[in-house]
Design a protein around this motif. Structure first.
Motif, mmCIF file in Angstrom:
data_model
loop_
_atom_site.group_PDB
_atom_site.id
_atom_site.type_symbol
_atom_site.label_atom_id
_atom_site.label_comp_id
_atom_site.label_asym_id
_atom_site.label_seq_id
_atom_site.Cartn_x
_atom_site.Cartn_y
_atom_site.Cartn_z
ATOM 1 N N UNK A 469 0.827 -1.205 0.000
ATOM 2 C CA UNK A 469 0.000 0.000 0.000
ATOM 3 C C UNK A 469 0.863 1.258 0.000
ATOM 4 N N UNK A 470 2.037 1.172 0.584
ATOM 5 C CA UNK A 470 2.942 2.328 0.627
ATOM 6 C C UNK A 470 3.538 2.626 -0.742
ATOM 7 N N UNK A 471 3.834 1.590 -1.508
ATOM 8 C CA UNK A 471 4.604 1.749 -2.742
ATOM 9 C C UNK A 471 3.788 1.665 -4.021
ATOM 10 N N UNK A 472 2.471 1.437 -3.918
ATOM 11 C CA UNK A 472 1.655 1.207 -5.115
ATOM 12 C C UNK A 472 0.619 2.312 -5.279
ATOM 13 N N UNK A 473 0.391 2.705 -6.510
ATOM 14 C CA UNK A 473 -0.606 3.714 -6.837
ATOM 15 C C UNK A 473 -1.996 3.254 -6.404
ATOM 16 N N UNK A 474 -2.761 4.166 -5.792
ATOM 17 C CA UNK A 474 -4.083 3.816 -5.255
ATOM 18 C C UNK A 474 -5.020 3.290 -6.341
ATOM 19 N N UNK A 475 -4.975 3.872 -7.549
ATOM 20 C CA UNK A 475 -5.850 3.404 -8.620
ATOM 21 C C UNK A 475 -5.515 1.960 -8.991
ATOM 22 N N UNK A 476 -4.210 1.647 -8.988
ATOM 23 C CA UNK A 476 -3.781 0.281 -9.293
ATOM 24 C C UNK A 476 -4.254 -0.698 -8.221
ATOM 25 N N UNK A 477 -4.225 -0.267 -6.962
ATOM 26 C CA UNK A 477 -4.688 -1.124 -5.867
ATOM 27 C C UNK A 477 -6.181 -1.407 -6.018
ATOM 28 N N UNK A 478 -6.969 -0.368 -6.281
ATOM 29 C CA UNK A 478 -8.421 -0.550 -6.429
ATOM 30 C C UNK A 478 -8.722 -1.470 -7.607
ATOM 31 N N UNK A 479 -8.010 -1.299 -8.711
ATOM 32 C CA UNK A 479 -8.208 -2.185 -9.863
ATOM 33 C C UNK A 479 -7.905 -3.634 -9.502
ATOM 34 N N UNK A 480 -6.903 -3.833 -8.670
ATOM 35 C CA UNK A 480 -6.556 -5.194 -8.261
ATOM 36 C C UNK A 480 -7.688 -5.831 -7.476
ATOM 37 N N UNK A 481 -8.275 -5.066 -6.547
ATOM 38 C CA UNK A 481 -9.408 -5.596 -5.774
ATOM 39 C C UNK A 481 -10.644 -5.759 -6.669
ATOM 40 N N UNK A 482 -10.857 -4.831 -7.583
ATOM 41 C CA UNK A 482 -11.966 -4.983 -8.530
ATOM 42 C C UNK A 482 -11.837 -6.274 -9.328
ATOM 43 N N UNK A 483 -10.650 -6.548 -9.803
ATOM 44 C CA UNK A 483 -10.426 -7.779 -10.569
ATOM 45 C C UNK A 483 -10.654 -9.017 -9.708
ATOM 46 N N UNK A 484 -10.249 -8.935 -8.446
ATOM 47 C CA UNK A 484 -10.505 -10.051 -7.523
ATOM 48 C C UNK A 484 -12.003 -10.329 -7.422
#
Length: 673
Positions: A469-484
């Motif tokens: 969470x510290x090193x990753x772009x927030x939009x990329x994190x949300x997309x990852x959870x969306x894909x999950x």
């Protein structure tokens, strides 16, 4: 000859006396056609006419010699042969004896067409890795398809005082040759020119039926050789399911003697000076902490995060650690230096600890290897505290928590740096906490779903997710959870190809809490889904939540003849709530199905509570980890994981559509079940 100026890193000269002496006429004679060669070439494979390898060890040097002749019938092999890189260590020299091609029956010397550059091996000199390795780039001009390339070369490593361990002990592992090539002639020779005897252990050799033979140990005195020779040879080892045969050569010794050899080197450094003398400011901070748990946490955090990790590749093959006063003053050191400093600090606060030698890369093979200090490539700290044993990697960073909550290191074998120690096996482990504790809620009203996921990570998981969470772009994190969720809610089967951002509206993800002592990291995801039901081709609607991360497919799919399955899963706990304003089928088999699996290596339960408008499932998974599953137990272990995968890793509810005809259809479906 272009740019062929010899340097300390490479030379062009004849082979050493102990190596093979082969003239041009013999070379041409060795490169002979045969039915075996023709068959391989006709099948479109490149072919190795001969490979002669020699490993020579003395009390002054280690050397490797090779002479090989192979076809360049494939463009990829021609490209690889035209430009080659050889990496040499400090005080290691690459020696070229011969570069030739056999072209239409004529032997052509290619050394005049060879260009050599010496470069720094920069790919190993960043991120705290210090390396004086050199990369020797060899370019051979005018190699042609259907040439036969002959390379004869050596690598010679002359020992310096820094290589005291290599001077005292020898270790070399021979592995059966590449399965790509067919060899007209293959020969390997090990020459012992040391004063001490060298033991060699043959492991994973097989009989004609493919059964593994019992390991065989023999010995070489000074001046003796070991040789393997094969004619018309193809290595048929199935590398995906079998361990290739190997021979471990090591100076004859035992673990007790080796621990007695190395422990005085560390004891001498521990006794150099006291912590009060070289680190009074650190001592003052330690003394100010009255809680022993917090004092221990501070000591570990200090060495991990305030002393920079410097991996000096040229010194790692020795075992003389840097003095802790120097490590503290310079605020940097390799794994040995950092571990010694940590132990000295722990001694001061009266916490029992020891330095231990490990090799995470070859951990599985340590039980097969002969005893040797050169087997290890890393040093960590073993801490005994309040009746429990913990292992701390002093080179790790961004780890948090009291010692019982810190990251867990998975490995099996280690040698404690104390007198009279044998090789030890780390015990199997049951976590006292859940690495993942997750609650999912999906509430649907008026055909709109409100999705919420709250997850608490602990231990290794917390360290990883905090860093992610510290090193990753927030939009990329949300997309990852969306894909999950796209797969978890089964939307991939009724709206595949749809942009997930158009499915999960107003998606957010936030860090809810971060407890650095408990090492717990909690996040929450929320989104709105306007078309929440999965609809099958018959227009039946479902709410589904099946988390495929719960299924351990690497356990279900594992296939290996020689390696046992390494069990290293976290404790996991899930609560999944699915609720709707529609009536559901409360008796549907998979909706009501529960499980209670008690395998010797994990317990898995799924319990459900069902109402007329929804259901809840609680999943609890607690494995016994840090062990290999014995082959005799593996099929039962695999079948238990298959049972988890049989709809016990989530929840699905069937919607009963409104209307008289839909009710009749539902009742008829129940009758024919």
């Amino acid at each position: 000859m272009e740019n062929l100026i010899q340097s300390e890193n490479y030379k062009i000269q004849k082979p050493a006396e102990w190596a093979t002496n082969i003239n041009d006429n013999q070379l041409i004679e060795y490169i002979k056609e045969s039915d075996f060669a023709s068959k391989q070439i006709d099948e479109g494979r490149d072919y190795c006419y001969f490979l002669d390898k020699i490993y020579y060890t003395s009390d002054e040097e280690n050397s490797e010699y090779a002479c090989v002749a192979y076809t360049l019938n494939e463009p990829a092999n021609l490209e690889n042969a035209s430009v080659m890189d050889v990496v040499v260590e400090e005080n290691e020299t690459y020696i070229i004896h011969r570069i030739s091609v056999l072209r239409e029956g004529v032997l052509v010397d290619k050394i005049p067409d060879t260009k050599i550059k010496v470069l720094d091996s920069e790919n190993q000199s960043d991120g705290g890795v210090l390396s004086s390795n050199k990369k020797i780039n060899i370019t051979i001009k005018d190699l042609r398809l259907y040439d036969v390339l002959i390379m004869e070369d050596s690598r010679v490593k002359v020992f310096t005082e820094r290589d005291f361990l290599r001077k005292e002990f020898s270790k070399f592992v021979w592995v059966s040759p590449s399965t790509y090539w067919a060899y007209g002639s293959y020969k390997f020779t090990f020459i012992n020119d040391r004063k001490k005897n060298i033991a060699y252990k043959k492991t994973f050799f097989r009989d004609e039926e493919g059964n593994v033979l019992a390991p065989e140990i023999n010995y070489l005195e000074k001046g003796q050789k070991f040789t393997i020779e094969k004619e018309n040879y193809i290595n048929f080892v199935d590398t995906n399911r079998e361990i290739a045969p190997f021979i471990d050569f090591a100076t004859d010794s035992n673990w007790i003697d080796l621990s007695n050899y190395i422990s005085p080197l560390y004891e001498e450094v521990y006794a150099k000076s006291s912590l009060q003398e070289f680190a009074p400011n650190l001592v003052e901070k330690l003394d100010a902490i009255t809680n022993k748990d917090e004092q221990l946490q501070f000591a570990i955090d200090y060495v991990q995060n305030h002393v920079y990790y410097v991996f000096n590749a040229d010194e790692m093959n020795g075992h003389k650690p840097q003095e802790p006063s120097i490590t503290y003053q310079n605020k940097q050191g390799d794994c040995k230096a950092k571990c010694v400093l940590l132990k000295v600090i722990l001694d001061y606060i009266k916490v029992d600890s020891s330095v231990v030698l490990v090799n995470f890369n070859t951990d599985h093979y340590l039980k097969y290897y002969l005893p040797s200090l050169l087997t290890f490539n890393h040093v960590i700290v073993k801490i005994d505290y309040k009746g429990e044993t913990y292992f701390i990697d002093a080179t790790s960073r961004d780890e948090f928590g009291l010692i019982e909550n810190r990251g867990f290191i998975y490995f099996m074998h280690y040698l404690e740096v104390k007198p009279n120690q044998d090789l030890q096996i780390k015990k199997s482990h049951k976590f006292p906490y859940y690495g993942i504790n997750e609650k999912a809620e999906f509430n649907v009203q008026n055909n709109t779903g409100k999705l919420s996921l709250t997850t608490t990570y602990k231990g290794n998981r917390a360290n990883y997710m905090r860093k992610y969470f510290k090193n990753t772009n927030k939009r990329e994190i949300i997309d990852s959870w969306n894909n999950f969720f796209f797969y978890t809610l089964n939307y991939n089967n009724d709206r595949n190809g749809t942009d997930v951002r158009n499915i999960f509206k107003d998606a957010t993800i936030e860090t809810i809490s971060d407890d650095k002592k408990l090492n717990e990291y909690t996040i929450q995801y929320k989104a709105t889904v306007e078309d929440p039901y999965y609809t099958d081709p018959q227009k039946n609607r479902f709410l589904m939540y099946f988390d495929r991360n719960v299924i351990k497919n690497n356990a279900r799919d594992f296939l290996h003849t020689d390696i046992a399955f390494w069990h290293n899963f976290d404790n996991e706990k899930y609560e999944i709530n699915l609720y709707t304003d529609q009536r559901i089928d409360v008796e549907e088999k998979f909706t009501a199905q529960e499980s209670n699996i008690k395998n010797p290596y994990f317990d898995y339960t799924s319990r459900k509570k069902i109402t007329k408008n929804g259901a809840t499932i609680n999943i609890d998974f607690t494995p016994l980890v840090n062990l290999e599953i014995p082959p005799a137990d593996f099929e039962e272990f695999r079948n238990a994981h298959h049972e988890v995968a049989d709809s016990n890793f989530g929840l699905g509810i069937d919607i009963i559509e409104q209307g008289f005809m839909n009710l009749m259809k539902f009742n008829f479906k129940k009758l024919v079940k």
